[in-house]
Design an enzyme around this catalytic site. Structure first.
Site, PDB file in Angstrom:
ATOM      1  N   LYS A 187       0.880  -1.175   0.000  1.00  0.00           N
ATOM      2  CA  LYS A 187       0.000   0.000   0.000  1.00  0.00           C
ATOM      3  C   LYS A 187       0.917   1.225   0.000  1.00  0.00           C
ATOM      4  O   LYS A 187       1.445   1.640   1.031  1.00  0.00           O
ATOM      5  CB  LYS A 187      -0.875  -0.011   1.257  1.00  0.00           C
ATOM      6  CG  LYS A 187      -2.211   0.727   1.127  1.00  0.00           C
ATOM      7  CD  LYS A 187      -2.110   2.186   0.772  1.00  0.00           C
ATOM      8  CE  LYS A 187      -1.892   3.065   1.978  1.00  0.00           C
ATOM      9  NZ  LYS A 187      -1.796   4.506   1.604  1.00  0.00           N
ATOM     10  N   GLY A 239       6.242   4.644   8.584  1.00  0.00           N
ATOM     11  CA  GLY A 239       5.502   5.907   8.520  1.00  0.00           C
ATOM     12  C   GLY A 239       5.618   6.650   9.835  1.00  0.00           C
ATOM     13  O   GLY A 239       6.531   6.405  10.629  1.00  0.00           O
ATOM     14  N   GLU A 259       8.473   0.815  11.588  1.00  0.00           N
ATOM     15  CA  GLU A 259       9.606   1.725  11.332  1.00  0.00           C
ATOM     16  C   GLU A 259       9.018   3.125  11.365  1.00  0.00           C
ATOM     17  O   GLU A 259       8.348   3.534  10.413  1.00  0.00           O
ATOM     18  CB  GLU A 259      10.202   1.457   9.946  1.00  0.00           C
ATOM     19  CG  GLU A 259      10.737   0.069   9.732  1.00  0.00           C
ATOM     20  CD  GLU A 259      12.111  -0.130  10.330  1.00  0.00           C
ATOM     21  OE1 GLU A 259      12.766   0.878  10.663  1.00  0.00           O
ATOM     22  OE2 GLU A 259      12.515  -1.286  10.487  1.00  0.00           O
ATOM     23  N   CYS A 293      13.630   9.985   7.266  1.00  0.00           N
ATOM     24  CA  CYS A 293      13.334   9.683   8.670  1.00  0.00           C
ATOM     25  C   CYS A 293      14.544   9.894   9.561  1.00  0.00           C
ATOM     26  O   CYS A 293      14.412  10.281  10.709  1.00  0.00           O
ATOM     27  CB  CYS A 293      12.809   8.260   8.790  1.00  0.00           C
ATOM     28  SG  CYS A 293      13.915   7.054   8.039  1.00  0.00           S
ATOM     29  N   GLU A 392       9.049  16.097  15.057  1.00  0.00           N
ATOM     30  CA  GLU A 392       9.555  15.834  13.705  1.00  0.00           C
ATOM     31  C   GLU A 392       8.931  16.836  12.731  1.00  0.00           C
ATOM     32  O   GLU A 392       7.718  17.053  12.756  1.00  0.00           O
ATOM     33  CB  GLU A 392       9.172  14.408  13.285  1.00  0.00           C
ATOM     34  CG  GLU A 392       9.800  13.994  11.978  1.00  0.00           C
ATOM     35  CD  GLU A 392       9.441  12.561  11.591  1.00  0.00           C
ATOM     36  OE1 GLU A 392       8.278  12.158  11.754  1.00  0.00           O
ATOM     37  OE2 GLU A 392      10.336  11.852  11.100  1.00  0.00           O
TER      38      GLU A 392
HETATM   39  P1  NDP Z   1       2.157   8.340   7.462  1.00  0.00           P
HETATM   40  O1  NDP Z   1       2.230   7.687   8.790  1.00  0.00           O
HETATM   41  O2  NDP Z   1       1.188   9.439   7.274  1.00  0.00           O
HETATM   42  O3  NDP Z   1       1.806   7.261   6.318  1.00  0.00           O
HETATM   43  C1  NDP Z   1       2.556   6.102   6.112  1.00  0.00           C
HETATM   44  C2  NDP Z   1       1.715   5.138   5.295  1.00  0.00           C
HETATM   45  O4  NDP Z   1       0.612   4.711   6.095  1.00  0.00           O
HETATM   46  C3  NDP Z   1       1.098   5.753   4.044  1.00  0.00           C
HETATM   47  O5  NDP Z   1       1.005   4.784   3.033  1.00  0.00           O
HETATM   48  C4  NDP Z   1      -0.277   6.153   4.544  1.00  0.00           C
HETATM   49  O6  NDP Z   1      -1.204   6.327   3.511  1.00  0.00           O
HETATM   50  C5  NDP Z   1      -0.616   4.965   5.413  1.00  0.00           C
HETATM   51  N1  NDP Z   1      -1.658   5.198   6.418  1.00  0.00           N
HETATM   52  C6  NDP Z   1      -2.186   6.370   6.846  1.00  0.00           C
HETATM   53  N2  NDP Z   1      -3.121   6.131   7.811  1.00  0.00           N
HETATM   54  C7  NDP Z   1      -3.171   4.790   7.980  1.00  0.00           C
HETATM   55  C8  NDP Z   1      -3.926   3.918   8.840  1.00  0.00           C
HETATM   56  N3  NDP Z   1      -4.803   4.391   9.714  1.00  0.00           N
HETATM   57  N4  NDP Z   1      -3.711   2.595   8.743  1.00  0.00           N
HETATM   58  C9  NDP Z   1      -2.793   2.083   7.880  1.00  0.00           C
HETATM   59  N5  NDP Z   1      -2.063   2.850   7.041  1.00  0.00           N
HETATM   60  C10 NDP Z   1      -2.235   4.189   7.092  1.00  0.00           C
HETATM   61  O7  NDP Z   1       3.629   8.777   7.120  1.00  0.00           O
HETATM   62  P2  NDP Z   1       4.100   9.636   5.895  1.00  0.00           P
HETATM   63  O8  NDP Z   1       3.721   8.942   4.623  1.00  0.00           O
HETATM   64  O9  NDP Z   1       3.680  11.038   6.100  1.00  0.00           O
HETATM   65  O10 NDP Z   1       5.696   9.492   6.018  1.00  0.00           O
HETATM   66  C11 NDP Z   1       6.445  10.250   6.862  1.00  0.00           C
HETATM   67  C12 NDP Z   1       6.729   9.521   8.153  1.00  0.00           C
HETATM   68  O11 NDP Z   1       7.365   8.276   7.897  1.00  0.00           O
HETATM   69  C13 NDP Z   1       7.705  10.298   9.016  1.00  0.00           C
HETATM   70  O12 NDP Z   1       7.296  10.259  10.358  1.00  0.00           O
HETATM   71  C14 NDP Z   1       9.008   9.532   8.835  1.00  0.00           C
HETATM   72  O13 NDP Z   1       9.924   9.714   9.874  1.00  0.00           O
HETATM   73  C15 NDP Z   1       8.508   8.131   8.732  1.00  0.00           C
HETATM   74  N6  NDP Z   1       9.522   7.296   8.095  1.00  0.00           N
HETATM   75  C16 NDP Z   1      10.184   6.360   8.846  1.00  0.00           C
HETATM   76  C17 NDP Z   1      11.217   5.610   8.288  1.00  0.00           C
HETATM   77  C18 NDP Z   1      11.945   4.564   9.077  1.00  0.00           C
HETATM   78  O14 NDP Z   1      12.625   3.732   8.458  1.00  0.00           O
HETATM   79  N7  NDP Z   1      11.883   4.543  10.394  1.00  0.00           N
HETATM   80  C19 NDP Z   1      11.634   5.818   6.911  1.00  0.00           C
HETATM   81  C20 NDP Z   1      10.865   6.821   6.213  1.00  0.00           C
HETATM   82  C21 NDP Z   1       9.847   7.523   6.794  1.00  0.00           C
HETATM   83  P3  NDP Z   1      -1.471   7.822   2.923  1.00  0.00           P
HETATM   84  O15 NDP Z   1      -0.140   8.485   2.779  1.00  0.00           O
HETATM   85  O16 NDP Z   1      -2.099   7.547   1.620  1.00  0.00           O
HETATM   86  O17 NDP Z   1      -2.322   8.518   3.923  1.00  0.00           O
END
Ligand code: NDP
Length: 488
Positions: A187, A239, A259, A293, A392
């Protein structure tokens, strides 16, 4: 500025606006726009996955896992993944261009790093196929028995990925999941579906059985449906922390790897190579417009060298060329979405109340005004209670805080709810070791920042999640242990 609409046509993005399930493109009733962050214009409308698409994708993955994928010998599975790695590598330029259009990653960065990552990760994990050893367990029973373990795939993996570097997660997350023998439903974020869909199309060409890799584009609700689907065995989520908490609830009872976000600190001691430290921090804090991240969004610098390091950083931040991500001279592109621009602008406004703005601090105008461009920004005199110290931002914003001595440096570095990464700069090897041990982070770089070879495990501690991606440790996430006891 390059003509982005023409580039989108040349890359056939119209074809990519659908789910890819069981090797076939599938339309859904609802759609969402994929927006080019450089121009603010829509590139293509993409199918929005709901119950029907999520269910079809999970069923396809389950059937592929039970049938053609598990029936393939490990040697044949390795061959298929090696073919996929080669094919992915041959499409590196196209994938980099798609990411430039979809999320604003400069092609020059894509071709050096993000679009290179999937082929590297898949090839690396393919080479593990014949090294997934089990143990023979020594027993103390009086009856003669043989006890041994073997590593098995977990089954259907839901891979939920963020928008910042989608192709990087294809290598680290999906590559490891596939090599361990799992099938996958991906996804992608609604902000960044295109490069993932194009990559998934290559899986069929490489000879992976249909249904082994499925992609359901959509929003948070799509992700939630996937997490809650009873036929998903493992949710591997990357995320933000808030979303991670929701995912953990929705996936209750399933295997889970999280992560999550970070607020990482780079600690620069007075005895460090200051030019090297400033360059490493600038490239990692502002690279990909700060949307990584592990970005060292907090610079902790020892009193004696504070002014010198700050001056170097400000100079570097002003020297980075910001512009059209399709142009080869561009180092920094736009933020990936309007929502991210709003978030970064709000955090910078808060920073202006809490600290001293030294450089940047605003959206870029002129010929960049239609896109979501933000100037590399430096704040000084940032104190621990400030929001920009604790939260962040995920944008090109660096907070500088001074310290005196190791204890204060460690307390400041550990002083947030996150624990993803950290950096230590010092010529004193003993000090570098001492401080590294005391830092509560899953990854510590010493005298450098941001390099992540495919063999190195990466992941967080504290609020930054658990589980590791990259290296041998990821194999633990994507396999489970079966114990076999034979009475002799
Ligand atoms: P989000 O948490 O908003 O989204 C991550 C993914 O989860 C997207 O595909 C999103 O879909 C989906 N999502 C949103 N709501 C839900 C839900 N309720 N249930 C399941 N899936 C859901 O993160 P971002 O995309 O904004 O990415 C940035 C974040 O990711 C930052 O906090 C960053 O630090 C972290 N990150 C961590 C990494 C690591 O390795 N530790 C690496 C890279 C990023 P949609 O976007 O379509 O809403």
């Amino acid at each position: 500025m390059a003509d982005h609409q023409k580039a989108a046509e040349a890359l056939s993005v119209a074809k990519l606006g659908k789910a890819l399930i069981r090797g076939e493109w599938r339309e859904s009733a609802e759609r969402f726009p994929s927006v080019d962050p450089t121009s603010g214009q829509q590139l293509v409308e993409v199918s929005l996955g709901r119950e029907a698409e999520v269910d079809a994708a999970v069923r396809a993955a389950r059937e592929a896992f039970a049938g053609p994928w598990s029936e393939l010998s490990p040697g044949k599975r390795r061959d298929a993944l090696e073919r996929l790695a080669q094919l992915t590598e041959s499409k590196e330029k196209e994938l980099a261009q798609l990411e430039a259009l979809d999320v604003g990653t400069p092609v020059v960065v894509g071709r050096k790093m993000t679009a290179k990552a999937p082929a590297r990760g898949i090839a690396y994990y393919a080479s593990w196929m014949d090294k997934l050893y089990g143990d023979v367990v020594p027993l103390t029973t009086s009856q003669p028995m043989l006890d041994f373990t073997m590593r098995e795939p977990v089954g259907v993996v839901a891979a939920i990925i963020p928008w910042n570097t989608p192709l990087v997660f294809i290598g680290a997350k999906v590559g490891a999941a596939l090599a361990c023998g799992n099938s996958v439903v991906i996804k992608p974020s609604e902000v960044a579906p295109l490069s993932v869909l194009r990559w998934a199309e290559l899986c069929r060409e490489a000879g992976l059985p249909d249904g082994v890799v499925n992609v359901v584009p959509g929003d948070g609700q799509t992700g939630a449906l996937l997490c809650g689907h009873p036929e998903v065995d493992l949710v591997s989520f990357t995320g933000g922390c808030e979303t991670g908490a929701k995912v953990a609830r929705a996936a209750a009872g399933k295997r889970l790897a999280l992560e999550l976000g970070g607020k990482s600190a780079a600690v620069v001691f007075a005895d460090a190579d200051l030019d090297k430290a400033a360059m490493a921090v600038a490239l990692s804090a502002f690279g990909l417009s700060g949307q990584t991240c592990a970005a060292p969004s907090r610079l902790l610098v020892e009193d004696q060298v504070h002014d010198a390091v700050l001056e170097k950083l400000v100079e570097l931040s002003r020297s980075l060329s910001v512009g059209d991500p399709l142009e080869p001279s561009t180092v920094l592109g736009p933020l990936a979405s309007q929502a991210q621009l709003r978030k970064v602008s709000a955090m910078v406004a808060s920073g202006k109340q809490e600290a001293r703005l030294v450089s940047g601090g605003e959206r870029l105008g002129g010929e960049l005004s239609a896109g979501f461009f933000f100037a590399p920004t430096v704040f000084d005199e940032v104190k621990p209670p400030a929001r920009i110290f604790r939260e962040e931002i995920f944008g090109p914003v660096l907070s500088v805080t001074r310290f005196s001595g190791e204890d204060e440096a460690v307390a400041l570095a550990n002083g947030t709810s996150y624990g993803l990464a950290a950096g230590v700069f010092s010529r004193d090897l003993s000090r570098a070791h001492r401080v590294t041990r005391r830092l509560r982070a899953g990854m510590v770089w010493v005298n450098g920042y941001g390099q992540l070879p495919v063999q190195a495990p990466f992941g967080g501690t504290k609020g930054s999640g658990f589980g590791r991606e990259g290296g041998r440790d990821a194999l633990e996430t994507f396999t489970q242990v079966k114990n076999v006891l034979i009475e002799l």
